[in-house]
Design an enzyme around this catalytic site. Structure first.
Site, mmCIF file in Angstrom:
data_model
loop_
_atom_site.group_PDB
_atom_site.id
_atom_site.type_symbol
_atom_site.label_atom_id
_atom_site.label_comp_id
_atom_site.label_asym_id
_atom_site.label_seq_id
_atom_site.Cartn_x
_atom_site.Cartn_y
_atom_site.Cartn_z
ATOM 1 N N LYS A 121 0.833 -1.200 0.000
ATOM 2 C CA LYS A 121 0.000 0.000 0.000
ATOM 3 C C LYS A 121 0.873 1.258 0.000
ATOM 4 C CE LYS A 121 -1.488 2.400 3.298
ATOM 5 N NZ LYS A 121 -1.991 2.916 4.572
ATOM 6 N N ASP A 139 -6.373 0.983 0.865
ATOM 7 C CA ASP A 139 -6.306 1.142 2.318
ATOM 8 C C ASP A 139 -7.634 0.678 2.913
ATOM 9 O OD1 ASP A 139 -8.170 3.084 1.819
ATOM 10 O OD2 ASP A 139 -7.194 4.622 3.041
#
Ligand code: SF4
Length: 223
Positions: A121, A139
């Site tokens: 991420k 996320d």
């Protein structure tokens, strides 16, 4: 799950709701962004921005983070969750940048993910926001809204959510959609109290429908 066509229509609606969505982590270069994203794990952007306001005044380079005792860096970021672990990772990451990358943040996924505290991420955010490369970071907000809307399955992993979204959304929209899905999750389809009653996606949203029926049952409207 909804069809690809329906999923893209949903993404288009979210695009119209948040046309100006962008990264809310304050930073002025790739290094500051990397530190900010690392700090943001399990922490709000708002809290990170409050901490980095002073942090980025004090530390400008990887060397700066290595020239202090770990305890001092911990103290500087103590308002952030998991600060001890994050302070350690910042120092390890800084050392790697100096040893392997001439003190600069690298611009490939593989090199970024070799740094302490940097997962997929974070690498995706740095690649897209700092270097303008197409990437769609997943996320907690992106994952939640994609599943609520039926674009992905509840059991899908974060990687599966990313693959699904990148197969639906045109590549030149990945970065923008990432920010828009975050805004949608942060300001509209909130984790605890999604605004289903004023949601333009309500008619197509299985989670919204489920919540509506549950609310009717709670007041004795349906059996
Ligand atoms: Fe989220 Fe509710 Fe809208 Fe569905 S209807 S996307 S759960 S706010």
């Amino acid at each position: 799950m909804v069809s690809k066509k329906k999923a893209l229509e949903m993404i288009d609606t979210i695009d119209q709701m948040f046309p100006d969505a962008e990264c809310e982590l304050k930073h002025s270069n790739p290094f500051e962004l990397t530190i900010a994203v690392l700090l943001s794990a399990q922490c709000t952007d708002n809290t990170v921005n409050k901490v980095t306001q002073d942090l980025f005044q004090k530390y400008h380079t990887p060397e700066d983070y290595l020239n202090v005792e770990l305890s001092e860096l911990e103290n500087d970021i103590r308002r952030i969750g998991l600060y001890r672990n994050k302070a350690k990772n910042i120092q390890k990451l800084s050392k790697s940048l100096i040893d392997k990358f001439d003190g600069e943040v690298p611009n490939t996924h593989q090199e970024l993910e070799s740094l302490a505290g940097v997962g997929r991420k974070t690498a995706n955010v740095v690649m897209s926001v700092a270097f303008g490369a197409p990437a769609l970071a997943v996320d907690t907000h992106v994952e939640r809204v994609s599943k609520r809307l039926g674009i992905c399955r509840w059991k899908d992993s974060v990687l599966e959510v990313e693959c699904k979204l990148t197969s639906i959304i045109p590549k030149d929209r990945w970065t923008k959609s990432h920010h828009q899905l975050i805004f949608f999750g942060r300001y509209h389809c909130l984790a605890r109290k999604p605004k289903c009653g004023e949601c333009p996606l309500f008619d197509d949203c299985r989670e919204g429908q489920k919540r509506y029926k549950a609310s009717l049952r709670a007041v004795g409207g349906v059996s």
